[in-house]
Write an enzyme that holds these catalytic residues in place. Sequence first.
Site, PDB file in Angstrom:
ATOM      1  N   LYS A 238      42.865  29.048  41.354  1.00  0.00           N
ATOM      2  CA  LYS A 238      42.325  30.070  40.444  1.00  0.00           C
ATOM      3  C   LYS A 238      43.505  30.723  39.720  1.00  0.00           C
ATOM      4  CE  LYS A 238      39.957  34.602  40.417  1.00  0.00           C
ATOM      5  NZ  LYS A 238      39.196  35.617  41.150  1.00  0.00           N
TER       6      LYS A 238
ATOM      7  N   ASP B 115      42.337  40.166  35.717  1.00  0.00           N
ATOM      8  CA  ASP B 115      40.894  40.293  35.927  1.00  0.00           C
ATOM      9  C   ASP B 115      40.481  41.761  35.761  1.00  0.00           C
ATOM     10  OD1 ASP B 115      38.274  40.088  36.687  1.00  0.00           O
ATOM     11  OD2 ASP B 115      38.682  39.655  38.811  1.00  0.00           O
TER      12      ASP B 115
ATOM     13  N   LYS C  31      35.796  46.586  36.320  1.00  0.00           N
ATOM     14  CA  LYS C  31      36.286  47.154  37.582  1.00  0.00           C
ATOM     15  C   LYS C  31      36.672  48.606  37.356  1.00  0.00           C
ATOM     16  CE  LYS C  31      38.467  42.993  39.521  1.00  0.00           C
ATOM     17  NZ  LYS C  31      37.674  42.840  40.738  1.00  0.00           N
TER      18      LYS C  31
ATOM     19  N   ASP D 225      45.671  37.870  40.249  1.00  0.00           N
ATOM     20  CA  ASP D 225      44.473  37.050  40.393  1.00  0.00           C
ATOM     21  C   ASP D 225      44.735  35.580  40.040  1.00  0.00           C
ATOM     22  OD1 ASP D 225      41.910  37.191  41.351  1.00  0.00           O
ATOM     23  OD2 ASP D 225      40.986  37.572  39.392  1.00  0.00           O
TER      24      ASP D 225
ATOM     25  N   GLU E 267      34.071  36.031  38.473  1.00  0.00           N
ATOM     26  CA  GLU E 267      34.470  35.032  37.473  1.00  0.00           C
ATOM     27  C   GLU E 267      35.246  33.863  38.075  1.00  0.00           C
ATOM     28  OE1 GLU E 267      36.282  37.549  38.253  1.00  0.00           O
ATOM     29  OE2 GLU E 267      38.226  36.587  38.412  1.00  0.00           O
TER      30      GLU E 267
ATOM     31  N   ARG F 200      34.740  32.042  40.684  1.00  0.00           N
ATOM     32  CA  ARG F 200      33.868  30.926  41.078  1.00  0.00           C
ATOM     33  C   ARG F 200      33.386  30.141  39.857  1.00  0.00           C
ATOM     34  NH1 ARG F 200      29.984  35.075  44.099  1.00  0.00           N
ATOM     35  NH2 ARG F 200      32.062  35.971  44.405  1.00  0.00           N
TER      36      ARG F 200
END
Length: 511
Positions: free
Chosen positions: A278, A283, A290, A301, A362, A364
């Site tokens: 990933k 993010d 968030k 991330d 996001e 996944r």
Amino acid sequence: MDLTLGFGLNESATELVVYSAHNKTVEAKNKSTSKKTEAKPEKVLSHGHWPKELQEKFNKLKIAKDFKGEAGETLSLTMENGSVALIWGLGDKSKMTREGLRKTTANLYKAISGKYAEATIFVDGFLGKDKEESLKAMTEALLLTEYVFDRHLSVKKTPKLQKLTLATEEKKTAAKKWEAVINETQVVCKAINFARDLINESPNYLNSETYPKEVEKDAKKLKHTKIKILGRKEIQKEKMGMFLAVNAASHYDPHLVHLTYSHPKAGKNAKHIALVGKGLTFDTGGYSLKPGPSMMNMKFDMAGSAVVYAVFKAVAELELPIKLSCFLGITDNTISNHGTVPDSIVTARNGKTVKILNTDAEGRLVLGDVVDYACDYKPDVIIDVATLTGAILVALGSEVCGLFSNDDKLAHELLKSAKNSDEYMWHMPIIDEHKNDLKAIMADYKNIGSSPNGGSAKGAAFIQYFVRDGISWAHLDIAGIGDSQAHLPYCPTKGASGLVIRTLLDYVRKA
Ligand code: BES
Ligand code: ZN
Ligand code: ZN
């Protein structure tokens, strides 16, 4: 730091020589035989090689009486030639573990690196039964503790220590093997520190356009390696609807970095392992934004992608006789008027439709499409590594890596490799109920479950939908262990840890 191996001891050569001391528990002699009470066992100082001068000086010291070589106990003495002898307590040597050795070596490095330009550690007293293995642990600790990320500081944190000799009285015949251990460990730690640099870099420097370039520049130096980088157009052509939905608001193009390493000596039946990472350079959560405090540090991330690249880099630099592929899904997750709104339904590369209920789930989405792409290359094993869920911190704390798999044998092998590397990993479940919870009414799937409970397992279950039948797959959730491992003295208190790289290297070597 220049790290070398020295055979034989030349104490006058450096400003500082470190010796080990440990304590032994012995039965105390009962002085008065008339006393019926049993004497308590005593802890006494024990040590291997100490030069005569040091022994004599130590014997004359009053405080030496109390120095028992307990773990953490230290004593420094100035020698005739002006050099310093540092005695480093190890505690009961029979109880010393490999990880204990790593930790004490890290603490030792911290104690000396600011004070001396040159030092010698007399390693024999430090090494456990398996000398090469403990030499490796010591070397790892030194090179991982030396790491600093100071590129944005106006005053750099250059340590004083520039030259370190690991001295041994081992026979010269061991030189070849011991030097090989040090060289190999240097390659591995360089790769770990390379990943740490990528993870620590700020998102205004490292974005989804500069990051793939950095990787490409480095991968070009690797042997037996092919590089393919897919940009926006190619990702569109691949119909990676989930990946593109995450990138929709971005100022930067998404990229999929696809690396293949195939050593000519890898047998025809050699397992083909694919690592997927990933690579979210930042993010924000997207429209499912968030809150401020949770957004801080979301530059990390992309740690999963940096970790798998580091494994790839080390494998190629060590020229291991294996076949390995590496897929990095790189984008950020930001907001703009182009951003994907919750409730959007997109079509994944594998043709399934997905309702994006939460744009913050996001990872996944990116991984689902990249895993599907990786399946085209028919690997035997896919391992994805991701800072996937905050829920893994709730489940396992920030010290343990979550492992999910569709294959118990693979899970077991990874757990074994984690143990061999002294890294914490715990096997978590994937169950049909969680998979069912990800089925939607107006689309095939939705990207979050109906309740936040079991968040990490549901994230893993979502990715599994994109793994084709017959492929062994494991997912490592590193959201907890990816950074700030203050409990490990060889990891920075703040910043990227580089954990799980050693575990994965152990696994790919043995697979
Ligand atoms: N990148 C985060 C996961 C994360 C959270 C990593 C905290 C490190 C620390 C991921 O994309 C995310 O936001 N996941 C959501 C999933 C949820 C919306 C189902 C989360 O964990 O809250
Ligand atoms: Zn997120
Ligand atoms: Zn994320």
